[in-house]
Enzyme design. Structure first.
Site, PDB file in Angstrom:
ATOM      1  N   LEU A 163       0.833  -1.203   0.000  1.00 52.38           N
ATOM      2  CA  LEU A 163       0.000   0.000   0.000  1.00 52.38           C
ATOM      3  C   LEU A 163       0.867   1.253   0.000  1.00 52.38           C
ATOM      4  O   LEU A 163       0.576   2.227  -0.704  1.00 52.38           O
ATOM      5  CB  LEU A 163      -0.938   0.014   1.201  1.00 52.38           C
ATOM      6  CG  LEU A 163      -1.871   1.226   1.276  1.00 52.38           C
ATOM      7  CD1 LEU A 163      -2.796   1.277   0.071  1.00 52.38           C
ATOM      8  CD2 LEU A 163      -2.679   1.214   2.570  1.00 52.38           C
ATOM      9  N   LYS A 164       1.948   1.232   0.778  1.00 52.27           N
ATOM     10  CA  LYS A 164       2.859   2.373   0.790  1.00 52.27           C
ATOM     11  C   LYS A 164       3.455   2.600  -0.601  1.00 52.27           C
ATOM     12  O   LYS A 164       3.554   3.749  -1.072  1.00 52.27           O
ATOM     13  CB  LYS A 164       3.967   2.119   1.813  1.00 52.27           C
ATOM     14  CG  LYS A 164       5.103   3.129   1.786  1.00 52.27           C
ATOM     15  CD  LYS A 164       4.643   4.545   2.085  1.00 52.27           C
ATOM     16  CE  LYS A 164       5.843   5.482   2.171  1.00 52.27           C
ATOM     17  NZ  LYS A 164       5.448   6.887   2.302  1.00 52.27           N
ATOM     18  N   ILE A 165       3.840   1.550  -1.281  1.00 52.51           N
ATOM     19  CA  ILE A 165       4.390   1.679  -2.630  1.00 52.51           C
ATOM     20  C   ILE A 165       3.341   2.241  -3.582  1.00 52.51           C
ATOM     21  O   ILE A 165       3.631   3.132  -4.390  1.00 52.51           O
ATOM     22  CB  ILE A 165       4.923   0.321  -3.118  1.00 52.51           C
ATOM     23  CG1 ILE A 165       6.232  -0.004  -2.385  1.00 52.51           C
ATOM     24  CG2 ILE A 165       5.135   0.312  -4.627  1.00 52.51           C
ATOM     25  CD1 ILE A 165       6.771  -1.392  -2.666  1.00 52.51           C
TER      26      ILE A 165
END
Length: 328
Positions: free
Chosen positions: A185-187
């Protein structure tokens, strides 16, 4: 995911970069106000934590010192290699069973494979691991307004809630127990943020070349797309894309390049492409090469704007930067 604060729990912090320093200060302020033990911390350059020490934090020369004196240990370092090095140091510092019951919480932006590997190393040593990368630049870290994406065993994540919202975070996105999902999700979020910066930079160069002007474009961006996009535009028009030589960038170009390469690798591994991100990578690489040719200076991820300016026949440094630097 809620729990009350246990004032006997000891917390530790490893990594005091542009994000970690703001996060750790907010955590120490909260611990001090709550009557909990002070935050133990370490960093490659220990003097980086002098401001944290002034708030009551306790410095240790080694990672092992922090781990031995903490029940919950946060890590926030620069990249996959450094994180692996820190975890190897953690494992080397302890004896069999010495990590049992400890919780490690990592906020570094890394490849999902790194997250899985680190989690296995720690769980094999009888510790628990939580992946907790964050959304927000250093100013949001200082303000305690980050967004945490949290993944790991519920037995660990449930103990973290007193230290997050209202302390370091404005909100949490729970991602279940699969730690790789939090990193993914961060990516994905970084794909959006960096692509925004690429498109906004291109639009500002177009506005300058056509005579429309950046001010009216920025007004439109704020009115139409809201405060987040407006803040991205401000990083360009304020000159923050190339900070003064003696200051740090809000989101350094080296970290952004690392994050972009992770995203492109994940996309390739899953049979898709990220064309806007490819363009951003090219422009950030050109910006960094230009700064290096001048002897090096700090650059923000938004420094792609300077590279796009040069492609259009403009100076890398805007008039705002020239005026600011001339006054220093």
């Amino acid at each position: 995911m809620t729990s009350t604060l246990n004032t006997d729990t000891r917390l530790g912090w490893i990594g005091l970069g542009s994000m970690g320093i703001g996060m750790s200060k907010n955590l120490q302020k909260y611990l001090a106000a709550s009557g909990a033990p002070p935050l133990s911390y370490t960093n490659r350059t220990l003097s980086r934590g002098d401001g944290l020490k002034a708030l009551g934090g306790v410095p240790y020369e080694t990672v092992g010192g922090v781990v031995a004196n903490s029940d919950i240990i946060f890590t926030c370092v620069s990249n996959d290699q450094v994180l692996n090095s820190v975890i190897d140091e953690v494992l080397a510092s302890g004896s069999s069973g010495s990590l049992k019951g400890k919780i490690f919480v990592d906020s570094t932006t890394v490849h999902p494979e790194t997250t899985i590997s680190v989690a296995k190393k720690l769980t094999d040593a009888h510790a628990e691991f939580v992946a907790a990368p964050v959304f927000g630049a250093s100013a949001m870290a200082e303000a305690g307004k980050l967004i945490f994406t949290l993944a790991g065993p519920e037995s660990a994540t449930s103990k973290l809630s007193p230290y997050l919202v209202g302390v370091m975070a404005k909100s949490i996105i729970p991602m279940g127990e699969d730690v790789s999902k939090s990193t993914l999700l961060k990516i994905a979020g970084n794909v959006i943020v960096i692509s925004f910066m690429e498109v906004i930079s291109e639009a500002h160069v177009l506005a300058e070349k056509t005579g429309l002007g950046s001010q009216i474009l920025e007004t439109m961006l704020g009115d139409m797309f809201g405060p987040v996009v407006y803040s991205y535009s401000k990083r360009i028009t304020s000159g923050a894309y190339a900070p003064p030589i003696d200051q740090s960038a809000g989101f350094g170009v080296d970290l952004a390049l690392k994050d972009v390469r992770h995203a492109l690798r994940v996309a390739s591994e899953n049979g898709t492409t990220l064309d806007a991100l490819e363009a951003a990578l090219k422009h950030m690489q050109r910006a960094k090469a230009f700064a290096d040719s001048l002897g090096g200076r700090p650059l923000d991820s938004s420094s792609m704007y300077g590279a796009i300016r040069r492609d259009a026949g403009l100076d890398f440094f805007s008039d705002a930067i020239k005026a600011r630097d001339a006054s220093l």
